[in-house]
Design an enzyme around this catalytic site. Sequence first.
Site, short mmCIF file in Angstrom:
data_model
loop_
_atom_site.label_atom_id
_atom_site.label_comp_id
_atom_site.label_asym_id
_atom_site.label_seq_id
_atom_site.Cartn_x
_atom_site.Cartn_y
_atom_site.Cartn_z
N ARG A 34 0.84 -1.20 0.00
CA ARG A 34 0.00 0.00 0.00
C ARG A 34 0.87 1.25 0.00
NH1 ARG A 34 -5.02 1.43 -1.57
NH2 ARG A 34 -6.20 2.63 -0.04
N THR A 74 -8.84 0.44 -10.34
CA THR A 74 -8.17 -0.70 -9.72
C THR A 74 -8.30 -1.90 -10.65
OG1 THR A 74 -8.75 0.20 -7.55
CG2 THR A 74 -8.21 -2.13 -7.59
N THR A 84 -3.73 -0.96 -7.70
CA THR A 84 -4.52 0.26 -7.94
C THR A 84 -3.64 1.48 -8.10
OG1 THR A 84 -6.37 1.55 -7.06
CG2 THR A 84 -4.75 0.80 -5.47
N ASP A 89 -7.85 8.26 -0.41
CA ASP A 89 -8.55 7.19 0.34
C ASP A 89 -8.52 7.45 1.85
OD1 ASP A 89 -9.44 5.75 -1.79
OD2 ASP A 89 -8.07 4.08 -1.58
N SER A 138 -7.98 0.91 2.59
CA SER A 138 -8.36 0.39 1.28
C SER A 138 -9.57 -0.51 1.42
CB SER A 138 -7.19 -0.42 0.72
OG SER A 138 -7.57 -1.09 -0.46
N SER A 139 -10.19 -0.83 0.27
CA SER A 139 -11.24 -1.85 0.24
C SER A 139 -10.78 -3.06 -0.56
CB SER A 139 -12.50 -1.30 -0.44
OG SER A 139 -12.95 -0.17 0.24
N GLY A 183 -13.16 -1.68 -7.93
CA GLY A 183 -14.48 -1.06 -7.70
C GLY A 183 -14.58 -0.20 -6.46
N GLY A 184 -13.45 0.29 -5.91
CA GLY A 184 -13.54 1.10 -4.69
C GLY A 184 -14.17 0.26 -3.59
#
Length: 585
Positions: A120, A403, A421, A443, A468-469, A490-491
């Site tokens: 990340r 992403t 992403t 984010d 994050s998701s 897709g967020g």
Amino acid sequence: MEASVHNKKDRRTMKTFTTLCLSILTFSAVLTLESAKADDEFSPSRAPVEATRQMIVAGHPLAAEAGLEMLREGGSAADAAIAAQMVLNLVEPQSSGIGGGGFLLHYSAANAFVNAYDGRETAPAAATPDRFLDENSQPRSRADVIPGGLSVGVPGLVAMLELVHADHGVLPWARLFEPAIELAENGFPVSERLSRLLSEAGPDLFAASARAYFFDESGTARPSGFILKNPELADTLRRIATKGGDGFYLGEIARDIAVAVRSSATNPGDMTPQDIADYVAHRRQPVCGRYQRRTICGMGPPSSGALTILQTLALAERPFMGRQFSARALHLVAEAGKLAFADRNRFIADSDFVDIPDLLDPDYLSERRNLISTSRTMGRAEAGTPPDAPRAGRDGTRTSPGTTHLSVVDADGNAVALTSTIETRFGSRVMVRGFLLNNELTDFSFAFEDDEGSPIANRVEPGKRPRSSMAPTLVFAPEGDLEMVLGAPGGSLIIPYVVKAIIGHVDWSLDAQTIVELPNFAGRNRAFEIEERYANMPVIDQLRALGHEIRTQPMPSGLNVIIRKSDGRLEGGADPRREGMAAGD
Ligand code: GLY
């Protein structure tokens, strides 16, 4: 008088009873109709791809081919994922690349072990919690802060992939870059989706070098089929291929990233070469939980992916979920999603900075499960009080869908789920040496405390990773064998997309292609969201009758799924809403 009242009452009761009976009959008829219709409507556009030895499903055919080439040379799942990811950087630049970050789950078949890797992006050392506030201390709009240098986090993808290769690579690191370098030098055909997204975005917000690459001199997007060459990226990849991560994090590339961020004409940032040199990818504990006798493993904080998916599944789990796309099933999953998202938004952030309570505590989950009624929606859910819950503010952070996800199983049965992403489409729109930089710092929560003065867990802090998701996920059969490798872009919709796919496999026994093509829906503690082309399904009226507010919207998931059957055969499903492809032997 009284009699007549009674008579009236009786007539009313009778009428109500008759209406009720008719409603039940209609409801049953609708359900029957829905079942017949659903089976027609949900038949996939194509059959799943089948293989017996090895398989990759990636967001673009050229990436899947590069991955398969590595597998055919005896490369591991990790090798295939790295080669495919480098090609994605080139051919699907709107979604991911070395200017961004990602999370990777690895399954080693030899010792049945799952590793989780965190690549990340991080906030620069100079970042402060008021980063995205205006002069009146109000959050700026996302659209306002995305382009330029302020939103760029220190990229983590290269460091993470280098770590993964050190642990699980078989082919030489440099070999994994060859397909992408060759395509960057000789050119690749711009896809229909890339061209369309560029046209939709328009040239204005792109920094000059990105604009010159993606648009012609009149500002028209490169058309579908245009052969686009990227010699600068070829040179960058060659440096990383030769020098490893040091080629990216130290020296000229790092210097150019910092310069581009700091000197951006729009929203100049504060990243330094030292921030980039200091970047470290992490091995993390995967987060695993149980659902319908399966074990499901995914990525923990700073991603909210696995915790929110596992909470949703645990709260929705019933001996009988409800048949495929029934009102019962959609209602249960949406209600569970509301509760899980309420907790996610309050408690989940980078665990190196905040304490995250045990959101999967069994007693806590049973308490939360009791909040779900099968006959009425709860409306909006509030976050709960899990054991040792810290004081944390309500957070309304939104994420965007720039992403990609790829899934791989190699000939030895090892598997990789990689979600990567650059945050929104085309990231910060700043290009350095042929690759786009991310806007991942959006984010973070823009506010640092809520209206009651409670600190928001996902506030900006120096060196912190934004929540994050992303949810690269592995599913294991009750006997322990790997059963499913999956994930999606897709967020925060990634979470309901992955939940849908797991339920499609586990509860509805659908094949990999049908799973990805099922209508998308979500319960993110807002209205019940349904993919717009399915807005007229009869089940939607049934959900309205349960009190759900319905919102329709495009939901272009890019679910890329591999299912491993009990006899070892592989089945791949690539989401036709994007341009993915499954390929295997
Ligand atoms: N930027 C998308 C995510 O991390 O969930």
